[in-house]
Design a protein around this motif. Structure first.
Motif, PDB file in Angstrom:
ATOM      1  N   HIS A 168       0.851  -1.180   0.000  1.00 23.41           N
ATOM      2  CA  HIS A 168       0.000   0.000   0.000  1.00 23.41           C
ATOM      3  C   HIS A 168       0.889   1.233   0.000  1.00 23.41           C
ATOM      4  O   HIS A 168       1.943   1.252   0.631  1.00 23.41           O
ATOM      5  N   LEU A 169       0.476   2.265  -0.717  1.00 30.29           N
ATOM      6  CA  LEU A 169       1.345   3.429  -0.874  1.00 30.29           C
ATOM      7  C   LEU A 169       1.522   4.226   0.410  1.00 30.29           C
ATOM      8  O   LEU A 169       2.527   4.919   0.567  1.00 30.29           O
ATOM      9  N   THR A 170       0.571   4.153   1.325  1.00 32.34           N
ATOM     10  CA  THR A 170       0.697   4.932   2.561  1.00 32.34           C
ATOM     11  C   THR A 170       0.495   4.120   3.824  1.00 32.34           C
ATOM     12  O   THR A 170       0.946   4.533   4.894  1.00 32.34           O
ATOM     13  N   ASP A 171      -0.183   2.982   3.754  1.00 32.00           N
ATOM     14  CA  ASP A 171      -0.552   2.227   4.952  1.00 32.00           C
ATOM     15  C   ASP A 171       0.150   0.871   4.963  1.00 32.00           C
ATOM     16  O   ASP A 171      -0.248  -0.047   4.241  1.00 32.00           O
ATOM     17  N   PRO A 172       1.188   0.693   5.779  1.00 29.06           N
ATOM     18  CA  PRO A 172       1.872  -0.602   5.834  1.00 29.06           C
ATOM     19  C   PRO A 172       0.952  -1.737   6.247  1.00 29.06           C
ATOM     20  O   PRO A 172       1.207  -2.901   5.901  1.00 29.06           O
ATOM     21  N   GLY A 173      -0.119  -1.415   6.990  1.00 34.03           N
ATOM     22  CA  GLY A 173      -1.054  -2.456   7.397  1.00 34.03           C
ATOM     23  C   GLY A 173      -1.816  -3.049   6.233  1.00 34.03           C
ATOM     24  O   GLY A 173      -2.434  -4.112   6.371  1.00 34.03           O
ATOM     25  N   GLY A 174      -1.791  -2.380   5.082  1.00 31.80           N
ATOM     26  CA  GLY A 174      -2.480  -2.892   3.906  1.00 31.80           C
ATOM     27  C   GLY A 174      -1.612  -3.735   3.001  1.00 31.80           C
ATOM     28  O   GLY A 174      -2.060  -4.162   1.934  1.00 31.80           O
ATOM     29  N   ASP A 175      -0.362  -4.027   3.429  1.00 32.81           N
ATOM     30  CA  ASP A 175       0.539  -4.852   2.622  1.00 32.81           C
ATOM     31  C   ASP A 175       0.103  -6.315   2.658  1.00 32.81           C
ATOM     32  O   ASP A 175      -0.473  -6.777   3.645  1.00 32.81           O
ATOM     33  N   TRP A 176       0.388  -7.034   1.594  1.00 31.21           N
ATOM     34  CA  TRP A 176       0.186  -8.477   1.617  1.00 31.21           C
ATOM     35  C   TRP A 176       1.133  -9.166   0.645  1.00 31.21           C
ATOM     36  O   TRP A 176       1.694  -8.542  -0.251  1.00 31.21           O
ATOM     37  N   SER A 177       1.304 -10.466   0.864  1.00 27.34           N
ATOM     38  CA  SER A 177       2.174 -11.286   0.025  1.00 27.34           C
ATOM     39  C   SER A 177       1.421 -12.569  -0.295  1.00 27.34           C
ATOM     40  O   SER A 177       0.925 -13.243   0.597  1.00 27.34           O
ATOM     41  N   LEU A 178       1.316 -12.892  -1.580  1.00 27.59           N
ATOM     42  CA  LEU A 178       0.522 -14.035  -2.016  1.00 27.59           C
ATOM     43  C   LEU A 178       1.409 -15.072  -2.695  1.00 27.59           C
ATOM     44  O   LEU A 178       2.020 -14.788  -3.727  1.00 27.59           O
ATOM     45  N   PRO A 179       1.514 -16.276  -2.121  1.00 25.48           N
ATOM     46  CA  PRO A 179       2.240 -17.333  -2.837  1.00 25.48           C
ATOM     47  C   PRO A 179       1.555 -17.623  -4.167  1.00 25.48           C
ATOM     48  O   PRO A 179       0.323 -17.593  -4.262  1.00 25.48           O
ATOM     49  N   LEU A 180       2.320 -17.894  -5.171  1.00 24.53           N
ATOM     50  CA  LEU A 180       1.745 -18.163  -6.480  1.00 24.53           C
ATOM     51  C   LEU A 180       0.840 -19.387  -6.388  1.00 24.53           C
ATOM     52  O   LEU A 180       1.271 -20.457  -5.951  1.00 24.53           O
ATOM     53  N   PRO A 181      -0.446 -19.245  -6.737  1.00 24.94           N
ATOM     54  CA  PRO A 181      -1.343 -20.405  -6.660  1.00 24.94           C
ATOM     55  C   PRO A 181      -0.814 -21.583  -7.466  1.00 24.94           C
ATOM     56  O   PRO A 181      -0.233 -21.418  -8.545  1.00 24.94           O
ATOM     57  N   ALA A 182      -1.026 -22.787  -6.949  1.00 21.22           N
ATOM     58  CA  ALA A 182      -0.474 -23.994  -7.555  1.00 21.22           C
ATOM     59  C   ALA A 182      -0.926 -24.174  -8.997  1.00 21.22           C
ATOM     60  O   ALA A 182      -0.174 -24.681  -9.834  1.00 21.22           O
ATOM     61  N   GLU A 183      -2.133 -23.720  -9.319  1.00 18.99           N
ATOM     62  CA  GLU A 183      -2.646 -23.906 -10.682  1.00 18.99           C
ATOM     63  C   GLU A 183      -1.870 -23.108 -11.723  1.00 18.99           C
ATOM     64  O   GLU A 183      -1.963 -23.387 -12.920  1.00 18.99           O
TER      65      GLU A 183
END
Length: 436
Positions: A168-183
């Motif tokens: 997120h550009l201003t809110d670190p609480g809005g960050d996320w990391s998504l493992p690449l789906p297996a499909e």
């Protein structure tokens, strides 16, 4: 993650300030592609370099925020409109790191080799600092190669080691990391763009050796819940380029098959092919504009394709002329075509009729990316050449901005509803939008 007080500190040990108008000037001595202290690039290298610049963002991944020192104001002289503020970074800007145009989310960004500083639009104060892992050698190859940096409405996306990273550009609480789906497989992820709430990209799944052609799978991910809306394999030689702004809900692709290159447009809801059209062999650049899709015409000029694939018009060199069109910019009424010889031309978007031309005192290349906002075309030159504001309707010069700061880089531009953000080397200025 960022410390809670990181937004109250300056970033990169940089500084920001409010400036009065000054009187320092300059002449375009560091001409793009030669002169000054910048690198010398041949025309062929510059044009081929377009893909490298766009792909330079693939070398980044996002990490933790860094502690920084309080700001130290530095004086800045200016010629032209007075900046609302000036930010000075400890490192030179590296705008080529961003595949998407900086500032699209309405926030000024200061990208450098190792960090991205998000600035407050009103004051220029750092709002967030994001640091990057050490980039890997370019060009990327194999399953561990990293993808491009693209923007959503309030965040940006990149990939790193089989994950899609969102900050997120201003809110670190809005960050996320998504493992690449297996499909999708476990290959190299390349992001193409974010259209509203949907992120588009592709995965190159390599075989036992990287010398064989990879299998390509394209995907659409809903940002709100990070779910895969669809995924499907692409044929050999086709890659996803970007969402089409001329007709929301379409995706622009490039396909190379049987020694032919095609522009392919697909439905964004399911990737179904909608239409295709012949394209210049290398398709060195593409511009999905608000009314047309602009691509090279194969002769050095530009071709405008309607959202339904119809070829609307072309504008290329006449007999005896030697110039090459660079990626145009467009608004609802006109398309603006920069040429590598420094000539700018304004064309009616529907018919291609040239309505004006203006010659700059320096040549242009793919690093000089113009921007149009609120009826003004802004053109970046070399560091001493400054930023030129041209009336978009008439082609009349309105003003030129030079900051008197020595440098070797080409200016980079971004804008929101209030400011033009113009920067080179270690300086970024917030200039007023409009004729004065």
């Amino acid at each position: 993650m960022e410390s809670p007080s990181a937004g109250q500190r300056s970033a990169e040990q940089g500084s920001w300030q409010w400036d009065d108008a000054g009187g320092a000037g300059g002449t375009p001595g560091d001409v793009v592609g030669g002169g000054g202290e910048g690198p010398r690039l041949g025309r062929r290298g510059l044009l081929v370099g377009a893909g490298v610049l766009a792909g330079g963002a693939a070398l980044w991944a996002f990490g933790r925020s860094a502690r920084t020192a309080p700001p130290t104001p530095r004086p800045t002289a200016a010629e032209g409109p007075a900046p609302a503020w000036t930010y000075r970074g400890a490192e030179a800007m590296a705008p080529e790191r961003l595949a998407d145009r900086p500032g699209r989310p309405g926030r000024p960004l200061f990208p450098s080799r190792t960090r991205l500083v998000v600035l407050d639009p009103a004051s220029g104060a750092p709002a967030r600092l994001i640091t990057f892992d050490q980039p890997r050698p370019y060009p990327p190859s194999g399953p561990d190669a990293m993808g491009s940096v693209v923007f959503g409405p309030d965040r940006l996306f990149t990939t790193f080691q089989g994950r899609i990273e969102s900050r997120h550009l201003t809110d670190p609480g809005g960050d996320w990391s998504l493992p690449l789906p297996a499909e999708l497989g476990r290959g190299s992820v390349q992001l193409a763009g974010c259209d509203g709430g949907t992120l588009y990209g592709s995965v190159l799944n390599y075989g036992s050796t990287t010398t064989t052609s990879p299998d390509t799978k394209v995907f659409a991910i809903r940002v709100s819940d990070r779910s895969v809306l669809w995924s499907l394999p692409f044929g050999a030689g086709e890659n996803l380029l970007a969402p089409v702004t001329a007709a929301p809900g379409l995706l622009l692709c490039r396909r190379r098959a049987d020694e032919r290159t095609e522009v392919v447009v697909r439905d964004a809801t399911d990737a179904r092919e909608v239409w295709k059209a012949p394209a210049d062999e290398n398709l060195r650049w593409y511009t999905p504009g608000p009314e047309n899709i602009y691509v090279p015409d194969g002769t050095g000029g530009v071709r405008a394709l309607a959202p339904n694939g119809e070829s609307r018009w072309t504008a290329g060199p006449a007999a005896g002329e030697q110039w090459r069109a660079l990626p145009p910019v467009a608004d609802g009424a006109r398309a603006y075509v920069p040429r590598d010889n420094g000539l700018l031309t304004g064309h009616d978007a529907a018919t291609g009729r040239q309505v004006w031309s203006y010659r700059l005192p320096f040549p242009l290349d793919v690093r000089s990316q113009p921007l149009v906002a609120k009826g003004v075309l802004y053109v970046p030159g070399p560091a001493a050449g400054g930023v030129w504001a041209i009336d978009a309707a008439t082609g009349r010069q309105l003003w030129t901005f030079r900051d008197g700061i020595p440098g070797k880089d080409v200016w980079s531009l971004a804008a929101d509803d209030t400011h033009l953000y113009a920067g080179h080397d270690d300086a970024l200025h917030a200039l007023p939008l409009g004729a004065s």
